[in-house]
Design an enzyme around this catalytic site. Structure first.
Site, PDB file in Angstrom:
ATOM      1  N   GLU B  14       0.831  -1.219  -0.043  1.00  0.00           N
ATOM      2  CA  GLU B  14      -0.056   0.090  -0.085  1.00  0.00           C
ATOM      3  C   GLU B  14       0.888   1.304  -0.058  1.00  0.00           C
ATOM      4  OE1 GLU B  14      -1.913   3.343   0.504  1.00  0.00           O
ATOM      5  OE2 GLU B  14      -0.939   2.512   2.138  1.00  0.00           O
ATOM      6  N   CYS B  62      -4.595   5.509   6.177  1.00  0.00           N
ATOM      7  CA  CYS B  62      -4.483   4.361   5.195  1.00  0.00           C
ATOM      8  C   CYS B  62      -5.785   3.612   4.764  1.00  0.00           C
ATOM      9  CB  CYS B  62      -3.706   3.413   6.032  1.00  0.00           C
ATOM     10  SG  CYS B  62      -3.346   1.996   5.265  1.00  0.00           S
ATOM     11  N   CYS B  65      -5.343  -0.672   6.669  1.00  0.00           N
ATOM     12  CA  CYS B  65      -5.577  -0.868   8.235  1.00  0.00           C
ATOM     13  C   CYS B  65      -6.454   0.263   8.794  1.00  0.00           C
ATOM     14  CB  CYS B  65      -4.438  -0.925   9.046  1.00  0.00           C
ATOM     15  SG  CYS B  65      -3.059   0.312   8.494  1.00  0.00           S
ATOM     16  N   HIS B  69      -6.532   2.958  12.403  1.00  0.00           N
ATOM     17  CA  HIS B  69      -6.288   4.473  12.469  1.00  0.00           C
ATOM     18  C   HIS B  69      -7.277   5.098  13.211  1.00  0.00           C
ATOM     19  CE1 HIS B  69      -2.316   5.102  10.658  1.00  0.00           C
ATOM     20  NE2 HIS B  69      -2.579   4.216   9.677  1.00  0.00           N
ATOM     21  N   ARG B 498       0.251  -4.178  11.180  1.00  0.00           N
ATOM     22  CA  ARG B 498       1.768  -4.055  10.860  1.00  0.00           C
ATOM     23  C   ARG B 498       2.212  -3.613  11.934  1.00  0.00           C
ATOM     24  NH1 ARG B 498      -1.715  -3.197   7.402  1.00  0.00           N
ATOM     25  NH2 ARG B 498      -1.491  -4.131   5.251  1.00  0.00           N
ATOM     26  N   SER B 521       4.763   1.494   9.497  1.00  0.00           N
ATOM     27  CA  SER B 521       5.675   1.601   8.553  1.00  0.00           C
ATOM     28  C   SER B 521       6.511   2.656   8.576  1.00  0.00           C
ATOM     29  CB  SER B 521       4.998   1.694   7.317  1.00  0.00           C
ATOM     30  OG  SER B 521       4.248   0.501   6.849  1.00  0.00           O
ATOM     31  N   CYS B 565       2.907  -0.347   4.369  1.00  0.00           N
ATOM     32  CA  CYS B 565       1.877   0.093   4.069  1.00  0.00           C
ATOM     33  C   CYS B 565       2.293   1.833   4.203  1.00  0.00           C
ATOM     34  CB  CYS B 565       0.882  -0.153   5.409  1.00  0.00           C
ATOM     35  SG  CYS B 565      -0.673   0.274   4.971  1.00  0.00           S
ATOM     36  N   CYS B 568       0.493   5.666   5.028  1.00  0.00           N
ATOM     37  CA  CYS B 568       0.621   6.486   6.125  1.00  0.00           C
ATOM     38  C   CYS B 568       2.064   7.081   6.810  1.00  0.00           C
ATOM     39  CB  CYS B 568      -0.020   5.585   7.241  1.00  0.00           C
ATOM     40  SG  CYS B 568       0.330   4.024   7.216  1.00  0.00           S
TER      41      CYS B 568
END
Ligand code: SF4
Ligand code: SF4
Lengths: 412, 591
Positions: B14, B62, B65, B69, B498, B521, B565, B568
């Protein structure tokens, strides 16, 4: 006062969409002939991949009846009379004649995720068998130069024929350098311009690609805009919402295959078959709205009885979208179903205008002036003003009933 | 002479990520840079807004996920307002979140990661009968019967893929690194992988429905509000809860009968890479030396997540305990103190001259561009700023977050449930614990977690059903906004699929004054810090041998093992030497 309530009610219950669902026999017969010719033309074309759709249906254990059921539902969704059902079925069979290149720009991949949840034809058939998806960063095997090459080859092979799906906004600030892609560090803007040059049409999916979405929310730090602000002289179809409903993505491709044309659009370039009426028109809680029964605070008796969410900030009355009909994730639920209300995600600037937990009375939104088209757009204008009135009335009514005036703002 | 590889875009993730790696004459990576190439500025957009609306906006950080968030943002505000949510809300949030874990891990393994292990083309030469036997073998390792084991079913899938390949255009499978020497599965094993790839596409649609039942839709659910949740009608409807449970059970079946066996299969076939570290096990445990291929930093952090009781934030018991393990040494575990978190921007395209705690954090873009080169490649200026991702630092060290970190911290904390799942996995697969500290281990930890999650959620669904049946329909805790939002701050610290995810919000006069999110990330994909220390992606690439530099399969395999990902986190790479030969990766493998 009761006069006013009646007036507002009338407005809210009137035939809002003005999408002509019945354009008369001559019109449809004409269109039917056109579509037939188009499909014959398609049939003669070499598809991007040579797969036998009926065989695939069989292999997947989908019988003809099931398939035709799907086709007739889709026909209805596209606002076509039932006689088009066999044509829609034929068009679905030829989905592989529409090569798709999918770009991701300033996005969150929400629309790609939504596409993965597409219903109707099972997603693996869509991805692997039906649509010829030539480039999609989130799904494809290749990376780096191999990926770039894949894109170049697809654009060359299907020059003038591919549908370019775009997800995410385009940052225009700082010469576009808030987003780059590829070894050469091409900006999203240049990337989009290059890829759109030989596209048959561009489909902007999601709030970001259509109207700038969240990156464009105030103060728009990167100067984000939607596709239609940068690409000119190309047919553009906007499928807004956050994320766009996969049913509408599939609908647009089907419509294109069937008619060779882009669907009828409103002034915001949204297909009318999906955005021709308001959430409020088809809302399951509508009877409660009409009866003046509202949720007054999260989790109250009203919430337990599925009352209208207007006072909790539902923006269904000013939002044009079909999710009250198609819902999400194969119809399992939708935001109003889950008791949270609509945040107006298919409307321009909704992050600054609608996406908050209070009703419109507190919003101080000015009705747009000038340049507004008829039909859907005209009604949109009507709504903005009318809702102002409506809220005043309801606020007054609750005050009379001894309830608090503005939901969410004060708690006694 | 060293060669410089640029991989951009890194696909099947992502967001927008670029990796630059330097390899020596033995094709071993000696340096690596990870950069994100896209910036949106959502933290800035949140300033000045009503704190009750943050969740909706922050969720759009994102699209993958997304629910995490959403929840972290709402929790940050609840923490600021000192609100404790009711039982129903806690369970529903756990279920929405848990559904995301199972869904997301499954999609990650099959659709974003598997093609790094599975050679689709090789599957064409598999013998379907032998494939069925192979599927039974790996299912047996997991103690299950295989999800599919019919020779005919494998044959049908093989035919379908063959037909697809024969017609020349491969669509999304085009230009893959097929045939690369570092693909290690047999044709039969590859066919199993391909079959499950396709089946998982279908299963994931059903798993996403779980989130929609209590969240309204997926992606971007909509039922969480400051103080609780809104989905009363879905809680009070037993049919709804039953529907959730049956979707969960179907998903769980696939996890146990396909996902776990496939990870045993890949883990065993790639175990050599997982344990190719020169360090001995004792050294590893003592925090000396690196793990197997892709091991990286070996410092693991988890904020902990999934509240198991109804006491307030940061007091309740947790499914995943919080803690930090340094150097892979599971005999010790330190507590997490959020005050020790800081973000550094020395190598990030932001203004700033020292690491700042998120409450003080700033997001002021300062883009200095890429180096211009004549060969059509613009390199990162790695000595300067080179990524849109900041570099988070904990207690002045770099750490890795994610499912592996959660499992490692859980074992180090001697958490009964986690230890049981981890040891059982290793024992059944006949794998040493050292395999965990590697690319393969990261992937295995994710599978172990999915299995655990799909079991524990059944308990939660039953708990919710029982609670509603007992007449408790409370879903929201009232609060006086005007009072609680005058001057306050709060944080939502927990885990995303993640890894550790934190949102910090400062509020004054009912409006957001500052907002910072430090996402998984960011921890993992971050560039160098002010001391020149690498982030987890970068560190994990060092020492990896690349079979064919034109097909950087090993690079993407390791990067994918983190499940990047990036929307974000936003960042990527650069080169260090001056005399590097530029090696453009442009040979495509056409089949
Ligand atoms: S429109 Fe919404 S779902 Fe789509 S990319 Fe933007 S934020 Fe994500
Ligand atoms: S919940 Fe929203 S869309 Fe539905 S009736 Fe009420 S105001 Fe209209």
């Amino acid at each position: 006062m009761s006069d006013k309530i009646e007036a507002v009610k009338k407005l809210f219950t009137s035939k809002s969409s003005r999408v002509e669902t019945n354009k008369g026999d001559t019109y449809y017969q004409d269109l039917f002939a056109k579509c037939e010719a188009r499909l014959n033309e398609m049939r003669a074309q070499t598809p991007a991949n040579r797969l036998d759709f009926s065989e695939l249906l069989e292999e997947n254990g989908i019988d003809r009846r099931e398939f035709m059921k799907w086709a007739s539902a889709t026909t209805a969704m596209l606002m076509l009379p039932p006689m088009f059902t066999p044509l829609v079925a034929d068009a679905a069979v030829m989905m592989n004649r529409a090569p798709v290149i999918w770009l991701e720009l300033q996005d969150c991949a929400g629309n790609s995720e939504a596409l993965l949840r597409a219903d109707g034809p099972k997603i693996d058939e869509i991805v692997l068998d039906i649509i010829s998806l030539e480039y999609h960063e989130t799904l494809q095997a290749a990376a780096g130069f191999q990926a770039e090459k894949q894109l170049d080859e697809a654009m060359e092979t299907f020059k003038g024929k591919y549908l370019l799906f775009v997800e995410g906004s385009i940052p225009m600030g700082m010469n576009g350098q808030y987003g780059t892609i590829g070894a050469a560090g091409e900006t999203f803007h240049d990337h989009l311009m290059r890829c759109s040059e030989n596209a048959a049409a561009i489909v902007a999916v999601g709030a970001c690609a259509t109207f700038g979405g969240i990156p464009a929310a105030s103060p728009n730090p990167t100067g984000a805009v939607g596709v239609m602000n940068v690409v000119k002289n190309k047919p553009i179809i906007n499928i807004p919402a956050c994320p766009a409903n996969p049913a509408n993505m599939v609908g647009v491709i089907l419509h294109y295959l069937l008619t060779g044309q882009i669907p009828e659009l409103d002034s915001l370039l949204r297909p009318k078959f999906a955005f021709g009426y308001r959430i409020h028109d088809n809302c399951e809680r509508r009877a409660h709205f009409d009866a003046g029964e509202y949720v007054e605070e999260w989790g109250d008796k009203g919430a337990q009885n599925n009352f209208c969410l207007y006072k909790m900030g539902c923006k269904g009355p000013m939002t044009f979208n079909n999710c009250s009909i198609v819902r999400y994730n194969e119809g399992i639920n939708w935001p109003i179903g889950v008791g949270r209300g609509c945040i107006g995600c298919s409307e321009p600037d909704f992050w600054d205008k609608y996406a908050y937990e209070r009703p419109m009375a507190d919003a101080k939104i000015k009705a747009p002036t000038g340049g507004v088209e008829k039909t859907v757009d005209e009604f949109g204008l009507g709504m903005l003003t009318a809702v102002g009135i409506g809220i005043g009335i309801h606020a007054a009514a609750s005050a009379v009933a001894g309830k608090r005036e503005k939901s969410g703002e004060s708690h006694e | 002479m060293s060669k410089h590889i640029v991989v951009d875009p890194i696909t099947r993730i992502e967001g927008h990520l670029r990796i630059e790696a330097v390899i020596d004459e033995n094709n071993t990576i000696v340096d690596a840079y990870s950069a994100s190439t896209m910036f949106r500025g959502i933290e800035t957009i949140l300033q000045g807004r009503d704190p009750r609306d943050c969740g909706l906006l922050a969720m759009r950080i994102c699209g993958v996920c997304t629910g995490t968030h959403y929840q972290r943002s709402i929790e940050a505000v609840e923490d600021a307002f000192k609100i404790t949510i009711p039982k129903n809300a806690r369970i529903v949030r756990n279920l929405i979140q848990g559904a995301l874990y199972v869904h997301d891990h499954l999609v990650h393994f099959y659709h974003l990661h598997a093609l790094d292990f599975v050679d689709v083309v090789s599957a064409l030469s598999a013998d379907p009968a032998k494939t069925a036997a192979e599927a039974r073998k790996w299912a047996a390792v997991a103690g299950e019967s295989p999800f599919i084991d019919g020779e005919g079913e494998f044959k049908a899938i093989q035919d379908r893929v063959a037909k697809f390949v024969k017609q020349g255009r491969l669509g999304i499978f085009g230009n893959g690194y097929w045939g690369n020497a570092h693909y290690k599965l047999t044709p039969e094993q590859n066919l199993i992988g391909v079959a499950h790839y396709l089946q998982a596409l279908e299963i994931q649609r059903d798993l996403a429905k779980m989130q929609a039942i209590f969240g309204g839709k997926n992606p971007h659910p909509q039922s969480i509000v400051v103080g609780g949740v809104t989905c009363v009608q879905d809680i009070q409807n037993p049919a709804r809860i039953a529907q959730f449970k049956s979707l969960l059970l179907a998903g769980r079946k696939f996890v146990k009968e396909a996902y776990l066996p496939d990870v045993y299969m890949a883990g065993t076939m790639y175990a050599g890479e997982a344990t190719d570290s020169k360090a001995t096990f004792t050294e590893l445990m003592a925090g000396k030396g690196v793990g197997g291929t892709g091991g990286g930093l070996l410092n693991y952090m988890s904020y902990g997540d999934f509240r198991l009781d109804d006491t307030g934030f940061y007091k309740s018991g947790l499914l995943f305990p919080s803690g930090i393990v340094y150097g892979g040494d599971i005999s010790k575990v330190a507590d997490v103190d959020q005050a020790k978190i800081a973000e550094d921007v020395t190598h990030s395209w932001y203004k700033g001259d020292k690491p700042l705690h998120p409450y003080e954090g700033q997001t002021i873009p300062e883009y200095t561009g890429l180096d211009k080169r004549e060969d059509g490649i613009a390199y990162l200026k790695t000595k300067e700023k080179y990524s849109w991702i900041k570099s988070p630092i904990y207690n002045d060290t770099r750490v890795e977050v994610g499912p592996l970190a959660r499992m490692v911290v859980g074992v180090a904390r001697k958490d009964k449930r986690i230890t049981k799942y981890v040891t059982e996995f290793l024992q059944r697969g006949n794998l040493p614990i050292a395999v965990l500290f590697s690319t393969v281990g990261r992937t295995a930890a994710r599978a172990i977690e999915t299995s655990l999650m799909s079991d524990v959620m059944i308990e939660w669904v039953d708990e919710l059903a029982a609670n509603a049946a007992a007449g408790d329909l409370k879903t929201w805790t009232d609060f006086n906004f005007d009072e609680v939002s005058m001057s306050t701050k709060g944080m939502g610290l927990a885990e995303a699929p993640r890894g550790s995810l934190g949102h910090w919000v400062s509020i004054a006069d009912g409006k957001v004054v500052n907002y910072q999110a430090v996402v998984p990330s960011t921890w993992n994909a971050a560039p160098r810090d002010y001391k020149g220390r690498m982030g987890a992606y970068e560190a994990s690439l060092i020492g990896t041998k690349v079979a064919n530099p034109e097909q950087p399969l090993e690079i993407i395999r390791t990067i994918h093992s983190f499940d990047p990902c990036i929307a974000c986190a936003v960042h990527v790479v650069d080169t260090k030497g001056k005399e590097l030969a530029v090696y453009k990766v442009d040979t495509s493998c056409s089949i």
